[in-house]
Design a protein around this motif. Sequence first.
Motif, PDB file in Angstrom:
ATOM      1  N   CYS A  76      45.430  40.871  37.648  1.00  0.00           N
ATOM      2  CA  CYS A  76      45.878  40.435  38.973  1.00  0.00           C
ATOM      3  C   CYS A  76      46.045  41.668  39.862  1.00  0.00           C
ATOM      4  O   CYS A  76      46.668  42.649  39.445  1.00  0.00           O
ATOM      5  CB  CYS A  76      47.209  39.697  38.894  1.00  0.00           C
ATOM      6  SG  CYS A  76      47.209  38.243  37.834  1.00  0.00           S
ATOM      7  N   ASP A 126      39.951  36.851  33.360  1.00  0.00           N
ATOM      8  CA  ASP A 126      40.156  36.103  34.598  1.00  0.00           C
ATOM      9  C   ASP A 126      40.805  37.040  35.614  1.00  0.00           C
ATOM     10  O   ASP A 126      41.868  37.620  35.349  1.00  0.00           O
ATOM     11  CB  ASP A 126      41.057  34.888  34.369  1.00  0.00           C
ATOM     12  CG  ASP A 126      40.367  33.817  33.535  1.00  0.00           C
ATOM     13  OD1 ASP A 126      39.136  33.702  33.615  1.00  0.00           O
ATOM     14  OD2 ASP A 126      41.080  33.103  32.801  1.00  0.00           O
ATOM     15  N   TYR A 181      42.360  37.795  39.436  1.00  0.00           N
ATOM     16  CA  TYR A 181      43.018  37.196  40.597  1.00  0.00           C
ATOM     17  C   TYR A 181      43.263  38.282  41.643  1.00  0.00           C
ATOM     18  O   TYR A 181      43.945  39.279  41.363  1.00  0.00           O
ATOM     19  CB  TYR A 181      44.351  36.564  40.194  1.00  0.00           C
ATOM     20  CG  TYR A 181      44.211  35.396  39.251  1.00  0.00           C
ATOM     21  CD1 TYR A 181      44.278  34.078  39.719  1.00  0.00           C
ATOM     22  CD2 TYR A 181      44.003  35.603  37.890  1.00  0.00           C
ATOM     23  CE1 TYR A 181      44.137  33.003  38.851  1.00  0.00           C
ATOM     24  CE2 TYR A 181      43.861  34.532  37.022  1.00  0.00           C
ATOM     25  CZ  TYR A 181      43.928  33.241  37.508  1.00  0.00           C
ATOM     26  OH  TYR A 181      43.784  32.182  36.648  1.00  0.00           O
ATOM     27  N   HIS A 195      39.198  34.586  41.136  1.00  0.00           N
ATOM     28  CA  HIS A 195      40.003  33.810  42.072  1.00  0.00           C
ATOM     29  C   HIS A 195      40.490  34.753  43.178  1.00  0.00           C
ATOM     30  O   HIS A 195      41.037  35.821  42.881  1.00  0.00           O
ATOM     31  CB  HIS A 195      41.224  33.193  41.382  1.00  0.00           C
ATOM     32  CG  HIS A 195      40.889  32.367  40.178  1.00  0.00           C
ATOM     33  ND1 HIS A 195      40.881  30.990  40.195  1.00  0.00           N
ATOM     34  CD2 HIS A 195      40.553  32.737  38.910  1.00  0.00           C
ATOM     35  CE1 HIS A 195      40.560  30.536  38.995  1.00  0.00           C
ATOM     36  NE2 HIS A 195      40.356  31.583  38.198  1.00  0.00           N
ATOM     37  N   LYS A 242      49.410  34.104  40.041  1.00  0.00           N
ATOM     38  CA  LYS A 242      48.372  33.083  39.888  1.00  0.00           C
ATOM     39  C   LYS A 242      48.690  31.852  40.727  1.00  0.00           C
ATOM     40  O   LYS A 242      47.806  31.261  41.371  1.00  0.00           O
ATOM     41  CB  LYS A 242      48.235  32.672  38.419  1.00  0.00           C
ATOM     42  CG  LYS A 242      47.566  33.689  37.531  1.00  0.00           C
ATOM     43  CD  LYS A 242      47.526  33.139  36.099  1.00  0.00           C
ATOM     44  CE  LYS A 242      46.986  34.134  35.114  1.00  0.00           C
ATOM     45  NZ  LYS A 242      46.962  33.586  33.735  1.00  0.00           N
ATOM     46  N   VAL A 289      48.023  32.560  44.461  1.00  0.00           N
ATOM     47  CA  VAL A 289      46.588  32.576  44.748  1.00  0.00           C
ATOM     48  C   VAL A 289      46.029  31.156  44.761  1.00  0.00           C
ATOM     49  O   VAL A 289      45.233  30.784  45.632  1.00  0.00           O
ATOM     50  CB  VAL A 289      45.837  33.452  43.726  1.00  0.00           C
ATOM     51  CG1 VAL A 289      44.315  33.280  43.873  1.00  0.00           C
ATOM     52  CG2 VAL A 289      46.225  34.909  43.891  1.00  0.00           C
ATOM     53  N   ALA A 290      46.453  30.340  43.800  1.00  0.00           N
ATOM     54  CA  ALA A 290      45.962  28.953  43.719  1.00  0.00           C
ATOM     55  C   ALA A 290      46.340  28.140  44.938  1.00  0.00           C
ATOM     56  O   ALA A 290      45.578  27.261  45.376  1.00  0.00           O
ATOM     57  CB  ALA A 290      46.492  28.291  42.439  1.00  0.00           C
ATOM     58  N   ARG A 293      43.798  29.559  48.011  1.00  0.00           N
ATOM     59  CA  ARG A 293      42.562  30.152  47.481  1.00  0.00           C
ATOM     60  C   ARG A 293      41.446  30.086  48.512  1.00  0.00           C
ATOM     61  O   ARG A 293      41.208  29.041  49.122  1.00  0.00           O
ATOM     62  CB  ARG A 293      42.155  29.431  46.203  1.00  0.00           C
ATOM     63  CG  ARG A 293      41.004  30.094  45.474  1.00  0.00           C
ATOM     64  CD  ARG A 293      40.727  29.424  44.140  1.00  0.00           C
ATOM     65  NE  ARG A 293      39.583  30.023  43.479  1.00  0.00           N
ATOM     66  CZ  ARG A 293      39.106  29.623  42.310  1.00  0.00           C
ATOM     67  NH1 ARG A 293      39.703  28.612  41.672  1.00  0.00           N
ATOM     68  NH2 ARG A 293      38.054  30.221  41.775  1.00  0.00           N
TER      69      ARG A 293
END
Length: 263
Positions: free
Chosen positions: A131, A159, A161, A201, A254, A257-258, A261
């Motif tokens: 992240c 993953d 971010y 993301h 997370k 960000v979600a 997005r």
Amino acid sequence: MTALYWQLAVVSTVLLAGIFLSRRAALLAAIGWTIWTFLKVRYPKLMVIQGGLAWGAYLGVVVYQNMHGAVAEADNRAKALAAQLAQVAASERLVASAVQHPPSGSWTVIDGKQHRAALFKAFSDARTVLCIASGWLGSAAADQQFLVELKNALRRGVDVYLAYGWQTSAGTHETSRVTDIALSELREIARSSDASRGELHVGCYANHEKLVIVDDYLIVGSFNWLSNRQVTNNERSVRIDDPAFASKEAQRLKRLVAQDRVL
């Protein structure tokens, strides 16, 4: 009595056009009624009254829309302030948590130009998650070396971010050409045909945090990771080696960000 009905029609159509359509529609309605009045009405006094009503109604539309715009702007400012206060509160909770429950691992100071090396080390250290939060996003920092490291991390199944979006007091984030270039490069990576195992993301929200979080540690400080490459100002951050603390902060980022997005 017939004249009164016409005058009501003039006022109501101009007002309704402005309220439900647009200021331009109200202007066209006022102009149309003015032309119609001068062509159809035979009495000068009545012409003045009816024309005055048309333009008075248009003026009312202008005042209404200006007031409505001011209210909307105030509402946007209030929302932006609330978002900033929420972010400050989150930062305060982060500090309080660190004070009340000191990380079990070590603390390492990162200074000046060491930040870029620390960023690329985080790319290579990440096993499952990375992240990065910054006030701004730009192609100067998201350069070819950054993009190569990002691709490598995604191929390993990490993953990633990315968060940015510092906002003014009016609740706006001013983007620039360097932001657009960086986003274009990131979009290209996201839709690349390479068999990447990890997901990218990107979120844009009222953010002024400067964080790097990997599986086992996080780095917090002054450095804008996604927009600063030259490091011309004094910059200082702290790396905290604490997997539990890092995981907790990663989950929080997370979620942010979600919620907003963009990629």
